[in-house]
Motif scaffolding. Structure first.
Motif, PDB file in Angstrom:
ATOM      1  N   HIS A 358       0.841  -1.135   0.033  1.00  0.00           N
ATOM      2  CA  HIS A 358      -0.090   0.067  -0.146  1.00  0.00           C
ATOM      3  C   HIS A 358       0.938   1.185   0.065  1.00  0.00           C
ATOM      4  O   HIS A 358       0.598   2.275  -0.750  1.00  0.00           O
ATOM      5  N   GLU A 361       2.728   1.563  -3.268  1.00  0.00           N
ATOM      6  CA  GLU A 361       1.818   1.995  -4.642  1.00  0.00           C
ATOM      7  C   GLU A 361       1.523   3.537  -4.545  1.00  0.00           C
ATOM      8  O   GLU A 361       0.761   4.058  -5.346  1.00  0.00           O
ATOM      9  N   ASN A 362       1.799   4.248  -3.258  1.00  0.00           N
ATOM     10  CA  ASN A 362       1.263   5.642  -3.289  1.00  0.00           C
ATOM     11  C   ASN A 362       2.507   6.666  -2.628  1.00  0.00           C
ATOM     12  O   ASN A 362       2.570   6.854  -1.626  1.00  0.00           O
ATOM     13  N   LEU A 365       1.412   9.119  -0.389  1.00  0.00           N
ATOM     14  CA  LEU A 365       1.495   8.817   1.133  1.00  0.00           C
ATOM     15  C   LEU A 365       2.558   8.727   1.722  1.00  0.00           C
ATOM     16  O   LEU A 365       2.887   9.273   2.771  1.00  0.00           O
TER      17      LEU A 365
END
Length: 413
Positions: A358, A361-362, A365
């Motif tokens: 997660h 992929e960001n 973030l």
């Protein structure tokens, strides 16, 4: 003030970031006279009987288990300190030092540093949160010791239990690293007003002059720094690698730490999954190399099963490296989910892999976690923590009956 630190091996030239050395050099910088008694050993970094490190006058003392003639001699002969600060409740100088200081009227502060490392309190030191602490088996007073000796047939263990834990009740103040640790101390019988919560300090200038470690332009670097012990969860990260590589074949994993006790176990896990080519295992990192890896890594992962505190979390945040760690006590006092780090489910390699994916992929973030981490870590910077220590030392040095003693706990939160 004249401050005497008594610890195990925490003040050496080699280990710059160990907490006692960080505290000691900051106290010297703040104008205090700091001395230290530590273990004499045979390693290059602990065999000198006397040396000055960062302005701290260090004496290394011989001891046989819990007894030390050197400790008695120096405490009686050396100029009297205003306060004695003991570190680590497994420190074999603690009982004798506390006894002598009480006789001399010298106030004692104790920093246990990770109560659930205690083999008397937990069944499994690698997984101490999985069973309730055994508070009723801890011996802190002489009546408890005599009762145990009368009813059990393991006198050596009972006496060691007492020597280990009695200073917790005898010290004038006991310093917890977290609210969770403070709760453990209170359950062991320490009165709440005799506790303080002061976390470990992080130097703000430790990255000066350091450049990020080189890597290829498309590499996603995931950094693990910690002892290769099951408590640190290295096995969880190793088991998570295949699920990460499936989505991000450009990911690379660096496992670094000063204790390679289960190195072969780590290699077995990655070999069985055919992942050996995706990891690096440096045998030794200098402070500069460690800092360079924090600066160059896309994620720092600490999949721990228990932490007394978690110094690398502060190092990672100060370097702007996004943090992923376990959703457990103490960690959740440092990391706020989704704000300055990400948390995954305890002892769950699948949850860890999902959380890492997660984050990878960001990029937005990761940037958010990096910026918020650099802000959140500021409250742990050395000047702020040293101010709290100075306040505590001043408090314990006040004479009873002056009306100046505090009735509440010093708290950094």
């Amino acid at each position: 003030m004249r401050i005497l630190i008594i610890t195990t091996n925490g003040i050496t030239r080699e280990f710059v970031s160990w907490p006692e050395r960080v505290y000691a050099r900051a106290l010297v910088k703040a104008g205090h006279e700091v001395h230290a008694y530590v273990y004499l050993g045979t390693q290059s970094w602990n065999k000198e009987k006397r040396e000055v490190i960062d302005g701290v006058k260090v004496k290394r003392l011989t001891h046989r288990q819990w007894f030390s003639l050197d400790l008695i001699k120096y405490l009686l002969r050396d100029p009297r300190p205003d306060v004695v600060h003991l570190f680590h409740h497994s420190n074999q100088f603690n009982y004798l030092a506390t006894l002598i200081c009480r006789l001399l009227g010298i106030p004692v502060v104790l920093s246990p540093f990770g109560m659930l490392h205690d083999p008397y309190l937990v069944d499994d030191r690698d997984r101490p949160l999985e069973t309730p602490p055994k508070y009723d088996e801890i011996i802190t007073t002489l009546p408890q010791l005599f009762k145990t000796l009368l009813h059990r047939f393991r006198p050596k263990r009972a006496i060691k239990n007492y020597l280990w834990h009695a200073p917790i009740l005898q010290a004038k103040k006991v310093v917890a690293l977290s609210e969770h640790e403070r709760e453990v101390l209170i359950k062991l019988g320490v009165r709440p007003e005799r506790t303080a919560v002061i976390p470990i300090a992080q130097d703000s200038d430790w990255l000066e002059g350091i450049k990020p470690a080189p890597k290829s332009h498309d590499e996603l670097r995931i950094f693990f720094l910690g002892q290769l012990k099951y408590r640190k969860g290295f096995d969880l990260l190793a088991k998570a690698i295949p699920a990460i590589i499936q989505k991000y074949p450009q990911a690379r994993f660096i496992f670094a730490g000063h204790s390679p006790i289960h190195r072969d176990d780590l290699l077995n896990i990655v070999d069985e999954a055919g992942m050996r080519g995706y990891i690096q295992l440096p045998t030794h990192l200098s402070e500069e190399e460690k800092a360079a890896l924090f600066l160059s890594s896309d994620l720092y992962v600490l999949p721990t099963r228990y932490e007394g505190f978690g110094i690398p979390l502060l190092e990672s945040m100060s370097a702007g490296c996004p943090v992923i760690s376990t959703r457990i006590p103490v960690i959740d006092e440092i990391i706020t989910e989704g704000v300055n780090g990400l948390l995954f489910d305890y002892d769950n390699a699948a949850s860890l892999a999902s959380t890492i994916n997660h984050a990878l992929e960001n990029p937005f973030l990761r940037h958010k976690l990096s910026e918020n981490g650099k802000t959140a870590v500021k409250k742990y910077f050395t000047p702020q923590i040293i101010q709290q220590l100075e306040k505590l030392y001043t408090e314990v040095c006040k004479k009873p009956g002056t009306g100046a003693e505090s009735s509440g706990a010093v708290n950094s939160r």
